[in-house]
Design a protein around this motif. Sequence first.
Motif, PDB file in Angstrom:
ATOM      1  N   MET A   1     -26.044 -14.586 -20.247  1.00 35.58           N
ATOM      2  CA  MET A   1     -26.335 -15.992 -20.253  1.00 35.58           C
ATOM      3  C   MET A   1     -25.854 -16.783 -19.042  1.00 35.58           C
ATOM      4  SD  MET A   1     -25.687 -18.744 -23.122  1.00 35.58           S
ATOM      5  CE  MET A   1     -24.180 -19.196 -22.723  1.00 35.58           C
ATOM      6  N   ILE A   2     -26.462 -17.239 -18.214  1.00 28.68           N
ATOM      7  CA  ILE A   2     -26.349 -18.056 -17.155  1.00 28.68           C
ATOM      8  C   ILE A   2     -25.675 -19.518 -17.840  1.00 28.68           C
ATOM      9  CG2 ILE A   2     -26.931 -19.268 -14.991  1.00 28.68           C
ATOM     10  CD1 ILE A   2     -27.556 -16.473 -14.728  1.00 28.68           C
ATOM     11  N   ASP A   3     -24.529 -19.757 -17.298  1.00 33.38           N
ATOM     12  CA  ASP A   3     -23.659 -20.983 -17.730  1.00 33.38           C
ATOM     13  C   ASP A   3     -22.805 -21.584 -16.404  1.00 33.38           C
ATOM     14  OD1 ASP A   3     -21.603 -19.145 -17.562  1.00 33.38           O
ATOM     15  OD2 ASP A   3     -20.961 -19.470 -19.543  1.00 33.38           O
ATOM     16  N   LYS A   4     -23.111 -20.909 -15.347  1.00 31.98           N
ATOM     17  CA  LYS A   4     -22.619 -21.677 -14.327  1.00 31.98           C
ATOM     18  C   LYS A   4     -23.468 -21.638 -12.999  1.00 31.98           C
ATOM     19  CE  LYS A   4     -17.946 -20.525 -15.226  1.00 31.98           C
ATOM     20  NZ  LYS A   4     -16.650 -19.882 -14.871  1.00 31.98           N
ATOM     21  N   ILE A   5     -23.461 -22.808 -12.066  1.00 34.57           N
ATOM     22  CA  ILE A   5     -24.425 -22.752 -10.976  1.00 34.57           C
ATOM     23  C   ILE A   5     -23.160 -22.797  -9.819  1.00 34.57           C
ATOM     24  CG2 ILE A   5     -24.685 -25.015 -10.941  1.00 34.57           C
ATOM     25  CD1 ILE A   5     -27.404 -24.426  -9.707  1.00 34.57           C
ATOM     26  N   ASN A   6     -23.547 -22.083  -8.876  1.00 38.15           N
ATOM     27  CA  ASN A   6     -22.701 -21.798  -7.595  1.00 38.15           C
ATOM     28  C   ASN A   6     -23.490 -22.169  -6.287  1.00 38.15           C
ATOM     29  OD1 ASN A   6     -21.130 -21.219  -5.487  1.00 38.15           O
ATOM     30  ND2 ASN A   6     -20.798 -19.048  -6.253  1.00 38.15           N
ATOM     31  N   VAL A   7     -23.063 -23.451  -5.792  1.00 39.76           N
ATOM     32  CA  VAL A   7     -23.959 -23.978  -4.382  1.00 39.76           C
ATOM     33  C   VAL A   7     -23.342 -23.602  -3.100  1.00 39.76           C
ATOM     34  CG1 VAL A   7     -24.938 -26.052  -3.074  1.00 39.76           C
ATOM     35  CG2 VAL A   7     -24.720 -25.959  -6.021  1.00 39.76           C
ATOM     36  N   ARG A   8     -24.073 -22.726  -2.434  1.00 37.62           N
ATOM     37  CA  ARG A   8     -23.400 -22.170  -1.310  1.00 37.62           C
ATOM     38  C   ARG A   8     -24.137 -22.793  -0.144  1.00 37.62           C
ATOM     39  NH1 ARG A   8     -19.291 -19.568  -2.796  1.00 37.62           N
ATOM     40  NH2 ARG A   8     -19.302 -18.353  -0.999  1.00 37.62           N
ATOM     41  N   VAL A   9     -23.414 -23.003   0.815  1.00 35.90           N
ATOM     42  CA  VAL A   9     -24.134 -23.779   2.225  1.00 35.90           C
ATOM     43  C   VAL A   9     -23.455 -22.990   3.396  1.00 35.90           C
ATOM     44  CG1 VAL A   9     -23.968 -25.893   3.518  1.00 35.90           C
ATOM     45  CG2 VAL A   9     -23.599 -25.933   0.872  1.00 35.90           C
ATOM     46  N   TYR A  10     -24.703 -22.399   4.173  1.00 32.26           N
ATOM     47  CA  TYR A  10     -24.298 -21.483   5.316  1.00 32.26           C
ATOM     48  C   TYR A  10     -24.923 -22.097   6.625  1.00 32.26           C
ATOM     49  CZ  TYR A  10     -22.965 -18.231   1.697  1.00 32.26           C
ATOM     50  OH  TYR A  10     -22.400 -17.637   0.580  1.00 32.26           O
ATOM     51  N   ALA A  11     -24.596 -21.659   7.549  1.00 31.07           N
ATOM     52  CA  ALA A  11     -24.855 -22.002   8.797  1.00 31.07           C
ATOM     53  C   ALA A  11     -25.413 -20.941   9.731  1.00 31.07           C
ATOM     54  CB  ALA A  11     -23.867 -22.726   9.506  1.00 31.07           C
ATOM     55  N   CYS A  12     -26.529 -21.122  10.452  1.00 32.66           N
ATOM     56  CA  CYS A  12     -27.090 -20.469  11.735  1.00 32.66           C
ATOM     57  C   CYS A  12     -26.783 -20.973  12.643  1.00 32.66           C
ATOM     58  CB  CYS A  12     -28.612 -20.070  11.480  1.00 32.66           C
ATOM     59  SG  CYS A  12     -29.182 -19.455   9.774  1.00 32.66           S
ATOM     60  N   ALA A  13     -25.709 -20.292  13.306  1.00 34.28           N
ATOM     61  CA  ALA A  13     -25.272 -20.958  14.997  1.00 34.28           C
ATOM     62  C   ALA A  13     -25.962 -19.917  15.730  1.00 34.28           C
ATOM     63  CB  ALA A  13     -23.698 -20.628  14.859  1.00 34.28           C
ATOM     64  N   VAL A  14     -26.607 -20.246  16.613  1.00 34.04           N
ATOM     65  CA  VAL A  14     -27.629 -19.608  17.477  1.00 34.04           C
ATOM     66  C   VAL A  14     -27.486 -19.766  18.598  1.00 34.04           C
ATOM     67  CG1 VAL A  14     -29.947 -18.923  18.150  1.00 34.04           C
ATOM     68  CG2 VAL A  14     -29.430 -19.356  15.505  1.00 34.04           C
ATOM     69  N   LYS A  15     -27.340 -18.953  19.610  1.00 36.06           N
ATOM     70  CA  LYS A  15     -27.336 -19.107  20.856  1.00 36.06           C
ATOM     71  C   LYS A  15     -27.823 -17.785  21.815  1.00 36.06           C
ATOM     72  CE  LYS A  15     -22.646 -17.444  22.108  1.00 36.06           C
ATOM     73  NZ  LYS A  15     -21.496 -17.639  23.056  1.00 36.06           N
ATOM     74  N   ASP A  16     -28.373 -17.955  22.737  1.00 38.58           N
ATOM     75  CA  ASP A  16     -29.141 -16.846  23.602  1.00 38.58           C
ATOM     76  C   ASP A  16     -30.088 -15.923  22.683  1.00 38.58           C
ATOM     77  OD1 ASP A  16     -28.019 -17.787  25.937  1.00 38.58           O
ATOM     78  OD2 ASP A  16     -26.038 -16.916  25.493  1.00 38.58           O
ATOM     79  N   LYS A  17     -30.802 -16.324  21.596  1.00 39.21           N
ATOM     80  CA  LYS A  17     -31.486 -15.519  20.719  1.00 39.21           C
ATOM     81  C   LYS A  17     -30.410 -14.582  20.021  1.00 39.21           C
ATOM     82  CE  LYS A  17     -35.666 -15.837  22.941  1.00 39.21           C
ATOM     83  NZ  LYS A  17     -36.981 -15.051  23.547  1.00 39.21           N
ATOM     84  N   LYS A  18     -29.305 -14.944  19.766  1.00 36.55           N
ATOM     85  CA  LYS A  18     -28.184 -14.289  18.893  1.00 36.55           C
ATOM     86  C   LYS A  18     -27.733 -15.145  18.050  1.00 36.55           C
ATOM     87  CE  LYS A  18     -26.806 -10.822  22.457  1.00 36.55           C
ATOM     88  NZ  LYS A  18     -25.712 -10.343  23.145  1.00 36.55           N
ATOM     89  N   VAL A  19     -27.238 -14.995  16.498  1.00 41.24           N
ATOM     90  CA  VAL A  19     -26.762 -15.611  15.697  1.00 41.24           C
ATOM     91  C   VAL A  19     -25.348 -15.003  15.088  1.00 41.24           C
ATOM     92  CG1 VAL A  19     -27.900 -14.321  13.565  1.00 41.24           C
ATOM     93  CG2 VAL A  19     -27.447 -16.553  13.444  1.00 41.24           C
ATOM     94  N   LEU A  20     -24.594 -15.981  15.028  1.00 42.63           N
ATOM     95  CA  LEU A  20     -23.480 -15.496  14.581  1.00 42.63           C
ATOM     96  C   LEU A  20     -23.142 -15.128  13.037  1.00 42.63           C
ATOM     97  CD1 LEU A  20     -20.136 -15.541  15.106  1.00 42.63           C
ATOM     98  CD2 LEU A  20     -20.064 -17.791  14.495  1.00 42.63           C
ATOM     99  N   THR A  21     -22.468 -13.912  13.056  1.00 42.21           N
ATOM    100  CA  THR A  21     -22.550 -13.369  11.491  1.00 42.21           C
ATOM    101  C   THR A  21     -20.929 -13.083  11.367  1.00 42.21           C
ATOM    102  OG1 THR A  21     -22.723 -11.149  12.341  1.00 42.21           O
ATOM    103  CG2 THR A  21     -24.627 -12.271  11.723  1.00 42.21           C
ATOM    104  N   LEU A  22     -20.289 -13.038  10.068  1.00 40.20           N
ATOM    105  CA  LEU A  22     -19.243 -12.759   9.663  1.00 40.20           C
ATOM    106  C   LEU A  22     -19.262 -11.219   9.059  1.00 40.20           C
ATOM    107  CD1 LEU A  22     -17.998 -15.956   8.227  1.00 40.20           C
ATOM    108  CD2 LEU A  22     -17.871 -15.422  10.502  1.00 40.20           C
TER     109      LEU A  22
END
Length: 138
Positions: free
Chosen positions: A1-22
């Motif tokens: 049963m779902i009883d929690k919500i988790n809000v996640r906020v992410y960023a796409c840092a883009v430069k020179d047609k590349k994106v930062l990943t972790l």
Amino acid sequence: MIDKINVRVYACAVKDKKVLTLFEEYAGEPLMKFPGGGLEYGEGLIECLHREFDEELNVKIEIAEHFYTQENFLVSRFRENEQLLTIYYIVNIINEEDFIILDPCIEKTEWISIDRPDNPFSLPVDKVVFDKLKEKYL
């Protein structure tokens, strides 16, 4: 049963047609993901991104635009009672010369090419976002 919500906020840092990943391990599983994390109580979405970049990577960002909000119901891969809601922004890193990994959970960072033929992400919403980045930048 779902009883929690988790809000996640992410960023796409883009430069020179590349994106930062972790690259980090979570619940014993290796993950490649976008920078960002969980919204804390009493915090706005933009505040969350600023905090995450400061805590994890020692850099300041500017928000360029809202990019994508997940629209479908999604249960967390790691907690079966938790619903996820993920929001993504396009950001610019202001002080990239100060970039250093501060979070011990992050194994490494990498700027990955948006024009690569495959989609390297394993998390379902990250996959959607990477495809949308291709549409925007290619």
